[in-house]
Design a protein around this motif. Structure first.
Motif, short mmCIF file in Angstrom:
data_model
loop_
_atom_site.label_atom_id
_atom_site.label_comp_id
_atom_site.label_asym_id
_atom_site.label_seq_id
_atom_site.Cartn_x
_atom_site.Cartn_y
_atom_site.Cartn_z
N MET A 22 0.73 -1.10 -0.10
CA MET A 22 -0.15 -0.05 -0.05
C MET A 22 0.90 1.37 -0.16
SD MET A 22 -3.09 0.75 -0.12
CE MET A 22 -4.54 2.12 0.34
N HIS A 23 0.59 2.22 -0.88
CA HIS A 23 1.39 3.52 -0.77
C HIS A 23 0.48 4.62 -0.80
CE1 HIS A 23 4.76 1.73 -2.84
NE2 HIS A 23 4.12 1.17 -3.90
N ASP A 24 1.22 5.45 -0.24
CA ASP A 24 0.57 6.84 0.18
C ASP A 24 0.44 7.54 -1.41
OD1 ASP A 24 -0.43 9.46 0.38
OD2 ASP A 24 1.19 9.92 1.92
N PHE A 25 -0.76 7.63 -1.76
CA PHE A 25 -0.71 7.94 -3.64
C PHE A 25 -0.49 9.59 -3.44
CE2 PHE A 25 -3.27 4.02 -3.64
CZ PHE A 25 -2.87 3.44 -4.56
N PHE A 84 1.88 10.77 -6.61
CA PHE A 84 1.34 11.90 -7.52
C PHE A 84 2.49 13.06 -7.50
CE2 PHE A 84 -0.22 16.24 -7.61
CZ PHE A 84 -0.80 16.29 -8.69
N HIS A 85 3.07 13.32 -6.32
CA HIS A 85 4.16 14.28 -6.28
C HIS A 85 5.48 13.99 -7.15
CE1 HIS A 85 2.26 17.18 -3.79
NE2 HIS A 85 1.61 16.17 -3.06
N ILE A 86 5.98 12.47 -6.99
CA ILE A 86 6.93 11.99 -7.54
C ILE A 86 6.85 12.12 -9.14
CG2 ILE A 86 8.14 9.89 -8.31
CD1 ILE A 86 7.91 9.39 -5.22
N GLN A 87 5.66 11.75 -9.69
CA GLN A 87 5.07 11.65 -11.04
C GLN A 87 5.19 13.22 -11.31
OE1 GLN A 87 1.16 10.04 -11.01
NE2 GLN A 87 2.16 8.07 -12.10
N GLN A 88 4.70 14.09 -10.64
CA GLN A 88 4.79 15.57 -11.06
C GLN A 88 6.43 16.10 -11.02
OE1 GLN A 88 1.93 15.98 -12.16
NE2 GLN A 88 1.95 18.25 -11.57
N LEU A 89 7.09 15.69 -10.31
CA LEU A 89 8.43 15.78 -10.36
C LEU A 89 9.08 15.40 -11.48
CD1 LEU A 89 11.36 16.80 -8.86
CD2 LEU A 89 11.36 14.66 -8.02
N ILE A 101 6.61 3.16 -10.11
CA ILE A 101 6.98 4.11 -8.74
C ILE A 101 7.03 2.91 -7.52
CG2 ILE A 101 6.89 6.03 -7.07
CD1 ILE A 101 5.98 7.64 -9.84
N ASP A 102 7.94 2.83 -6.67
CA ASP A 102 7.92 2.24 -5.57
C ASP A 102 8.30 2.98 -4.40
OD1 ASP A 102 7.75 -0.05 -4.00
OD2 ASP A 102 10.02 -0.30 -4.15
N VAL A 103 7.59 3.36 -3.48
CA VAL A 103 8.04 4.33 -2.46
C VAL A 103 8.30 3.50 -1.10
CG1 VAL A 103 7.24 6.03 -0.67
CG2 VAL A 103 6.60 6.10 -3.22
N ASN A 104 9.60 3.69 -0.50
CA ASN A 104 9.66 2.88 0.73
C ASN A 104 10.21 4.00 2.01
OD1 ASN A 104 10.27 1.32 2.56
ND2 ASN A 104 12.16 0.51 1.66
#
Length: 154
Positions: free
Chosen positions: A2-5, A9-14, A80-83
């Motif tokens: 589970m990710h904080d969407f 979103f912020h990474i995609q924008q970056l 994108i994989d957030v950890n």
């Protein structure tokens, strides 16, 4: 997982801003996408070894190599994989380049980004470009090493 969407979103924008800064020749904006120190590996295209550099050096190198070229960076297939405060992203990209004479060099590649959450938001800490193939005249890009010992860009 589970990710904080909001992070996604912020990474995609970056990542979109990073690509658009090249095409708009917004070198200050490009620097703002980066951490204080970034690892870069453009060896597949440039024939140069990986290195760690400042955002200012990164932007200056791109400004110097691309100032006479029109570019268009198109990215898709983003993973994108957030950890926690770190993330990894893969972006398929086609980079279109054209000089004033109409000569072109287009590169199809996969960018692998490392990202870090900073106090001002997400920033890029690592950039690895894996080239699938390039079409066109590599001599229009001054950032590419044109050594006889290096295989030609195909």
């Amino acid at each position: 997982m589970m990710h904080d969407f909001s992070d996604i979103f912020h990474i995609q924008q970056l990542l979109a801003r990073f690509a658009n800064c090249f095409d708009l020749k917004d070198w200050a904006g490009l620097q703002n996408c980066l951490c204080d120190s970034i690892y870069t590996d453009y060896s597949d295209l440039r024939g140069t070894p990986p290195e760690i550099m400042s955002p200012a050096k990164f932007a200056d190198m791109r400004r110097s190599a691309l100032h006479e070229l029109q570019t268009h960076h198109l990215g898709t297939n983003t993973e994108i994989d957030v950890n926690g405060d770190e993330a990894n992203a893969k972006v398929s990209m086609v980079i279109y380049r054209k000089n004033a004479s109409g000569e072109t060099l287009h590169t199809h590649c996969l960018y692998q980004f490392g990202l870090s959450r900073q106090s001002e938001g997400w920033r890029i800490s690592r950039i690895v470009q894996k080239v699938f193939w390039s079409d066109g005249n590599k001599t229009i890009h001054s950032g590419i090493t044109h050594s006889e010992s290096k295989p030609a860009v195909q």
